[in-house]
Design a protein around this motif. Structure first.
Motif, PDB file in Angstrom:
ATOM      1  N   SER A  16       0.528  -0.968  -0.154  1.00 12.00           N
ATOM      2  CA  SER A  16       0.033   0.027  -0.195  1.00 12.00           C
ATOM      3  C   SER A  16       0.638   1.337   0.719  1.00 12.00           C
ATOM      4  CB  SER A  16      -0.702  -0.304   0.835  1.00 12.00           C
ATOM      5  OG  SER A  16      -0.242   0.297   2.126  1.00 12.00           O
ATOM      6  N   ARG A  17       0.318   2.063  -0.077  1.00  7.97           N
ATOM      7  CA  ARG A  17       0.777   3.906   0.220  1.00  7.97           C
ATOM      8  C   ARG A  17       1.749   4.092   1.029  1.00  7.97           C
ATOM      9  NH1 ARG A  17      -2.440   5.492  -3.823  1.00  7.97           N
ATOM     10  NH2 ARG A  17      -2.981   7.053  -3.579  1.00  7.97           N
ATOM     11  N   THR A  18       1.835   2.963   2.248  1.00  7.13           N
ATOM     12  CA  THR A  18       1.880   3.739   3.746  1.00  7.13           C
ATOM     13  C   THR A  18       3.381   4.515   4.029  1.00  7.13           C
ATOM     14  OG1 THR A  18       0.637   1.155   4.632  1.00  7.13           O
ATOM     15  CG2 THR A  18       2.254   2.392   6.374  1.00  7.13           C
ATOM     16  N   SER A  19       4.377   3.625   2.830  1.00 10.71           N
ATOM     17  CA  SER A  19       5.598   4.784   2.985  1.00 10.71           C
ATOM     18  C   SER A  19       5.049   6.030   2.958  1.00 10.71           C
ATOM     19  CB  SER A  19       6.542   4.457   1.864  1.00 10.71           C
ATOM     20  OG  SER A  19       5.840   3.519   0.318  1.00 10.71           O
ATOM     21  N   GLU A  20       4.256   6.490   2.146  1.00  9.35           N
ATOM     22  CA  GLU A  20       4.352   7.863   1.561  1.00  9.35           C
ATOM     23  C   GLU A  20       3.654   8.169   2.739  1.00  9.35           C
ATOM     24  OE1 GLU A  20       2.376   7.893  -1.987  1.00  9.35           O
ATOM     25  OE2 GLU A  20       2.954   6.807  -2.965  1.00  9.35           O
ATOM     26  N   ARG A  21       3.186   8.200   3.075  1.00 14.37           N
ATOM     27  CA  ARG A  21       2.192   8.239   4.346  1.00 14.37           C
ATOM     28  C   ARG A  21       3.519   8.889   5.399  1.00 14.37           C
ATOM     29  NH1 ARG A  21      -2.155   6.182   2.527  1.00 14.37           N
ATOM     30  NH2 ARG A  21      -1.752   3.766   3.398  1.00 14.37           N
ATOM     31  N   LEU A  22       4.077   7.563   5.814  1.00 15.55           N
ATOM     32  CA  LEU A  22       5.084   7.244   6.617  1.00 15.55           C
ATOM     33  C   LEU A  22       5.728   8.972   6.659  1.00 15.55           C
ATOM     34  CD1 LEU A  22       6.118   6.496   9.060  1.00 15.55           C
ATOM     35  CD2 LEU A  22       7.566   4.380   7.766  1.00 15.55           C
ATOM     36  N   VAL A  23       6.726   8.997   5.626  1.00 17.21           N
ATOM     37  CA  VAL A  23       7.609  10.247   5.232  1.00 17.21           C
ATOM     38  C   VAL A  23       7.155  10.983   5.539  1.00 17.21           C
ATOM     39  CG1 VAL A  23       9.090  10.649   3.263  1.00 17.21           C
ATOM     40  CG2 VAL A  23       9.158   8.534   3.377  1.00 17.21           C
ATOM     41  N   ARG A  24       5.956  11.196   4.585  1.00 22.80           N
ATOM     42  CA  ARG A  24       5.091  12.431   4.783  1.00 22.80           C
ATOM     43  C   ARG A  24       4.805  13.431   6.723  1.00 22.80           C
ATOM     44  NH1 ARG A  24      -0.746  14.592   3.583  1.00 22.80           N
ATOM     45  NH2 ARG A  24      -0.026  16.895   3.637  1.00 22.80           N
ATOM     46  N   LEU A  25       4.875  11.565   7.617  1.00 23.40           N
ATOM     47  CA  LEU A  25       4.718  12.539   8.615  1.00 23.40           C
ATOM     48  C   LEU A  25       5.766  12.646   9.800  1.00 23.40           C
ATOM     49  CD1 LEU A  25       1.968  12.757  10.640  1.00 23.40           C
ATOM     50  CD2 LEU A  25       2.387  10.809  11.125  1.00 23.40           C
ATOM     51  N   THR A  26       6.729  11.700   9.829  1.00 19.95           N
ATOM     52  CA  THR A  26       8.398  12.300   9.815  1.00 19.95           C
ATOM     53  C   THR A  26       8.724  13.959   9.425  1.00 19.95           C
ATOM     54  OG1 THR A  26       8.380  11.064   8.687  1.00 19.95           O
ATOM     55  CG2 THR A  26       8.893  10.149  10.550  1.00 19.95           C
ATOM     56  N   ARG A  27       8.207  13.278   7.912  1.00 17.12           N
ATOM     57  CA  ARG A  27       9.236  14.531   7.697  1.00 17.12           C
ATOM     58  C   ARG A  27       8.751  16.319   8.192  1.00 17.12           C
ATOM     59  NH1 ARG A  27      10.642  15.759   1.024  1.00 17.12           N
ATOM     60  NH2 ARG A  27      12.162  17.285   1.507  1.00 17.12           N
ATOM     61  N   LEU A  28       7.510  15.792   8.896  1.00 22.82           N
ATOM     62  CA  LEU A  28       6.472  17.482   8.792  1.00 22.82           C
ATOM     63  C   LEU A  28       6.889  17.355  10.508  1.00 22.82           C
ATOM     64  CD1 LEU A  28       3.207  17.025   7.656  1.00 22.82           C
ATOM     65  CD2 LEU A  28       4.669  19.153   7.566  1.00 22.82           C
ATOM     66  N   PHE A  29       7.422  16.197  11.482  1.00 23.86           N
ATOM     67  CA  PHE A  29       7.753  16.298  12.711  1.00 23.86           C
ATOM     68  C   PHE A  29       9.478  16.864  12.386  1.00 23.86           C
ATOM     69  CE2 PHE A  29       3.536  13.919  14.066  1.00 23.86           C
ATOM     70  CZ  PHE A  29       3.052  14.551  14.853  1.00 23.86           C
ATOM     71  N   LEU A  30       9.878  16.070  11.708  1.00 24.21           N
ATOM     72  CA  LEU A  30      11.164  16.762  11.879  1.00 24.21           C
ATOM     73  C   LEU A  30      11.798  17.367  10.924  1.00 24.21           C
ATOM     74  CD1 LEU A  30      12.370  12.747  13.142  1.00 24.21           C
ATOM     75  CD2 LEU A  30      12.169  14.332  14.830  1.00 24.21           C
ATOM     76  N   GLY A  31      11.392  16.752   9.918  1.00 30.66           N
ATOM     77  CA  GLY A  31      11.830  17.896   8.795  1.00 30.66           C
ATOM     78  C   GLY A  31      12.442  19.477   8.677  1.00 30.66           C
ATOM     79  N   TRP A  32      12.128  20.162   9.409  1.00 30.38           N
ATOM     80  CA  TRP A  32      12.093  21.328   9.835  1.00 30.38           C
ATOM     81  C   TRP A  32      13.771  21.526  10.253  1.00 30.38           C
ATOM     82  CZ3 TRP A  32      12.997  22.872  14.954  1.00 30.38           C
ATOM     83  CH2 TRP A  32      12.292  21.851  15.700  1.00 30.38           C
ATOM     84  N   MET A  33      14.047  20.739  11.407  1.00 32.26           N
ATOM     85  CA  MET A  33      15.583  20.776  11.292  1.00 32.26           C
ATOM     86  C   MET A  33      16.375  21.258  10.433  1.00 32.26           C
ATOM     87  SD  MET A  33      15.478  18.755  14.999  1.00 32.26           S
ATOM     88  CE  MET A  33      15.261  16.936  14.443  1.00 32.26           C
ATOM     89  N   PRO A  34      17.916  21.246  10.616  1.00 31.55           N
ATOM     90  CA  PRO A  34      18.838  21.331   9.856  1.00 31.55           C
ATOM     91  C   PRO A  34      18.843  19.924   9.805  1.00 31.55           C
ATOM     92  CG  PRO A  34      19.262  23.191  11.706  1.00 31.55           C
ATOM     93  CD  PRO A  34      18.158  22.653  11.597  1.00 31.55           C
TER      94      PRO A  34
END
Lengths: 169, 426
Positions: free
Chosen positions: B71-89
C-alpha cells in the motif's frame, strides 16, 4: 520463462495448477486467520476457546509453511548461499545449477519416501492428533510437499540440461 | 574419512547455490543414518514446527508487512515524519533513519524498505542538498535498521530457536522485545548524530513547520497511527500474547488498506498472501529441517566438543566476545540472516551461555552484527537491492556505505560489551 520449451497445452495446465496452488494458500491463510481471531474473541468474551483450536491453528501454520515452500521452489526463492555463482560464466553457472537442482531433487525424493513411510506406519498405528482427526492426516502434508518440491527441482534440472546455452545466458 | 569427504561435497554444493534446506536435510539424514536411526525421524523433527506456539506470529506479521509494503503507507510515513522532524537542519536525514527503522521492524527486513522507502527518500535527500554518496549510503544501510525493534521477524525467529534449544535461563519473547529497544535506539542516535555532523555546513532546509500541514498529514495517516501504539501497548504492556498481536495486526492492516484506504484491491490479496507465505515457507522449511540437523549435532555432542575446544583456546569472556563479533560479521556477509540464525544459534548459544552471556543479550548481539551483514560486501543482500533500485554499480555502494558501517560497528561494540544496555528493563 522456464517453460518456454513446453507445448502450449502443458503450459496452460501448469498455469492452472499454479493459480490453484496460490488460491489454496490464500484460502488456508484466510481460514487460519479467521479461526485465530475467533479463538481470541471466544477467549476474551466467553473466557474459553475451542479446546483443540490452538492445536489446529498451529497445524495450519505448518501446512501454510510447507505450501509456501512448494511455491518458493517454483519461484526459485529458497534461501541459498549465493557465494560464487555470481562470478561464474554462463556455462559454468549452468553446470552449477544442474548439479544443485539434481542434488535438491534427490534429497527431497528421499525425504518424500521416508516421510511417506512415517505416514503409513502412523496410519497403521491409528493415533489421533486432536478431536477426531487422525495423526497421519496431519503429517501427510510432509510427503505431499516433499514430492512436489522434488518434482519441481527435477524439472528444473531437466530444463537446465536441455536448455540451449544461448537461452541460459 | 567418508564422512569428511561427504561433508566437503555438501559444502561444495551449498557454496554453488544449492538450497540451504536441502543441504541441512542431507546432513541430518546422514547423521541419522550413521547412527542407525530410521530416516523417518526427519519427518518427526519437521513436524515439531506444529508444536511451537510462538511460530504463529511469523506468518501473520509477515503477511501484515507485505500488505503494508503493497500500500502507500510508506508515503504517509515519510510525509508525517518529515513534518515532525524535517524542519530541523539535517532533519531529513533523521527522518529517513526513523522512517526506515519503523518500516523495517514492521516489514521484516526483507529488503522491501529500500524498494518502498529508499525510492522516496533518495530523491528527496539529493534535492534537499545532501551529497549523492551520503544519500545512497544512508538509504542502503538503513534498509536493515530497525531489526532490533519488534515485531521484526528475525527477532522472533531468534526467540523461537533459543526457546526450543532450552539452554541457559528461560526467557519470554517479550524480554527479547524489551532488550532490543535501547540498542536499536543507540544505533538510531549514533547514525543521526553522524549524519548531522557530516552535513553541518548545509543550509537550513526550506521546509518549515506548519500546523495546518501537520494536521492534514495526521488526518491522512489516522488509520495507521494506532498500529504502532497498539502493538507497543499490546506487546510491551503484556495485554496480548505476541501471536495474538500478530493476528490482530494482520486483520487490522487488511481492513485498513483494503476497505478504508482502498489502495489494495481484494483480488490482489491472494497474490500478496502467496508472496508472504513464500517467505514464511522458506524460513519454516529451513527451521524444520534444522530441528533435525540440530538434533544430530546435539547427539553427536558437537556443541560440547566445540565448547571444550574454545574453552581451551579462549579463557576470557571478553576475548570470546571479540571472536564472536568477528565470526558473526563474517557470517553476516556470507549468509542471509535467517539461515545464519537457524544454523549458528544452536552452536553458539550453548557456548555463549557457559561463558556467562545471557541468551537475551546474545540475541541482540547476534542480530546487531547481522544487521551490518545486510550491506557488507561481497554478498550483502541490500547492496544488490539498492544497486538494482537506484541503478548504481555495486562498487559505488560499497564506498557509500563505509561510513555508516563504521558508525554501526561502534554501536555493535557498545552493545556487545555493555550487556546492561540490552538487559536494562529486566
Amino acid at each position: 520463462m522456464t517453460t518456454s520449451a513446453a507445448p502450449r497445452g502443458l503450459r496452460r495446465l501448469q498455469q492452472i495448477l499454479h493459480r490453484l496452488e496460490d488460491l489454496i494458500i490464500a484460502g488456508l491463510l484466510t481460514a487460519t486467520m479467521g479461526l485465530a481471531l475467533y479463538q481470541i474473541v471466544l477467549r476474551n468474551v466467553m473466557g474459553a476457546g475451542i479446546v483443540w483450536g490452538d492445536i489446529l491453528i498451529r497445524l495450519m501454520v505448518l501446512w501454510l509453511g510447507m505450501a509456501g515452500a512448494m511455491v518458493a521452489t517454483r519461484q526459485r526463492k529458497h534461501i541459498s548461499v549465493d557465494l560464487v555463482t555470481r562470478y561464474l560464466s554462463a556455462g559454468w553457472r549452468r553446470a552449477a545449477e544442474s548439479l544443485t537442482t539434481l542434488f535438491a531433487g534427490a534429497i527431497c525424493l528421499i525425504a518424500f519416501y521416508t516421510s511417506l513411510q512415517f505416514v503409513i506406519s502412523e496410519r497403521a498405528f491409528g493415533s489421533l492428533a486432536f478431536a477426531q482427526v487422525p495423526y497421519w492426516v496431519c503429517v501427510s502434508i510432509l510427503p505431499a510437499a516433499f514430492l512436489v518440491i522434488a518434482v519441481r527441482y527435477l524439472i528444473q534440472f531437466w530444463l537446465t540440461l536441455t536448455r540451449s546455452p544461448k537461452a541460459a545466458s | 574419512m567418508t564422512a569428511t569427504v561427504l561433508f566437503v561435497l555438501l559444502l561444495g554444493v551449498a557454496v554453488l547455490g544449492a538450497p540451504l534446506f536441502a543441504v541441512l536435510l542431507a546432513v541430518a539424514m546422514m547423521g541419522f543414518y550413521s547412527r542407525g536411526i530410521d530416516l523417518s525421524a526427519v519427518a518427526i523433527e519437521i513436524y515439531r514446527i506444529a508444536d511451537m506456539p510462538l511460530l504463529l506470529a511469523l506468518p501473520f506479521f509477515a503477511f501484515a508487512g507485505y500488505v503494508v509494503a503493497a500500500s502507500r503507507t510508506s508515503e504517509r510515513l515519510v510525509r508525517l515524519t518529515r513534518l515532525f522532524l524535517g524542519w530541523m537542519p539535517g532533519g531529513l536525514a533523521i527522518v529517513s533513519l526513523v522512517a526506515c527503522a519503523l518500516f523495517t521492524a514492521f516489514t521484516g527486513a526483507s529488503g522491501v524498505t529500500i524498494v518502498a522507502l529508499g525510492a522516496l527518500l533518495y530523491p528527496a535527500l539529493t534535492q534537499d542538498g545532501y551529497g549523492e554518496r551520503f544519500s545512497l549510503g544512508l538509504v542502503t544501510s538503513s534498509g536493515s535498521l530497525g531489526l532490533l525493534f519488534p515485531p521484526s521477524v528475525p527477532l522472533i525467529l531468534y526467540g523461537v530457536i533459543a526457546q526450543q534449544l532450552g539452554v541457559g535461563p528461560f526467557f519470554a519473547i517479550e524480554e527479547l522485545f524489551w532488550a532490543g529497544l535501547l540498542p536499536g535506539l543507540l544505533m538510531l542516535v549514533l547514525l543521526s548524530g553522524w549524519s548531522l555532523w557530516t552535513n553541518r555546513h548545509m543550509a537550513r532546509p526550506r521546509q518549515t513547520f506548519s500546523s495546518g500541514e501537520l494536521f492534514a498529514a495526521v488526518r491522512e495517516a489516522i488509520w495507521e497511527l494506532p498500529l504502532p501504539v497498539f502493538l507497543i501497548a499490546g506487546i510491551y504492556g503484556g495485554y496480548m500474547a505476541v501471536s495474538e498481536a500478530a493476528i490482530i495486526t494482520a486483520a487490522y492492516v487488511v481492513v485498513v488498506e483494503v476497505f478504508i484506504y482502498r489502495e489494495i484491491r481484494i483480488c490482489q490479496l491472494p497474490e500478496i498472501m502467496r508472496d508472504s507465505m513464500v517467505m514464511v515457507g522458506g524460513i519454516l522449511l529451513i527451521l524444520g529441517v534444522s530441528l533435525a540437523f540440530t538434533n544430530y549435532l546435539i547427539d553427536a555432542e558437537v556443541p560440547m566438543r566445540l565448547f571444550n575446544l574454545i574453552q581451551r583456546l579462549v579463557a576470557d569472556k571478553i576475548v570470546f566476545l571479540i571472536l564472536l563479533n568477528i565470526l558473526l560479521l563474517i557470517l553476516g556477509a556470507i549468509l542471509d540472516i535467517f539461515s545464519a540464525l537457524v544454523i549458528m544459534v544452536p552452536l553458539i548459544l550453548p557456548v555463549a551461555v557457559s561463558y556467562g552471556i545471557d541468551p537475551v543479550h546474545l540475541g541482540i548481539i547476534f542480530l546487531a552484527n547481522m544487521q551490518i551483514g545486510y550491506f557488507t560486501p561481497p554478498v550483502g543482500m541490500n547492496l544488490f537491492i539498492a544497486s538494482y533500485r537506484f541503478e548504481k554499480p555495486v562498487a559505488e555502494l560499497y564506498r557509500a556505505t563505509i561510513p555508516f558501517m563504521v558508525v554501526l560497528l561502534a554501536a555493535v561494540l557498545v552493545i556487545t560489551y555493555w550487556p546492561q544496555l540490552s538487559l536494562f528493563f529486566r
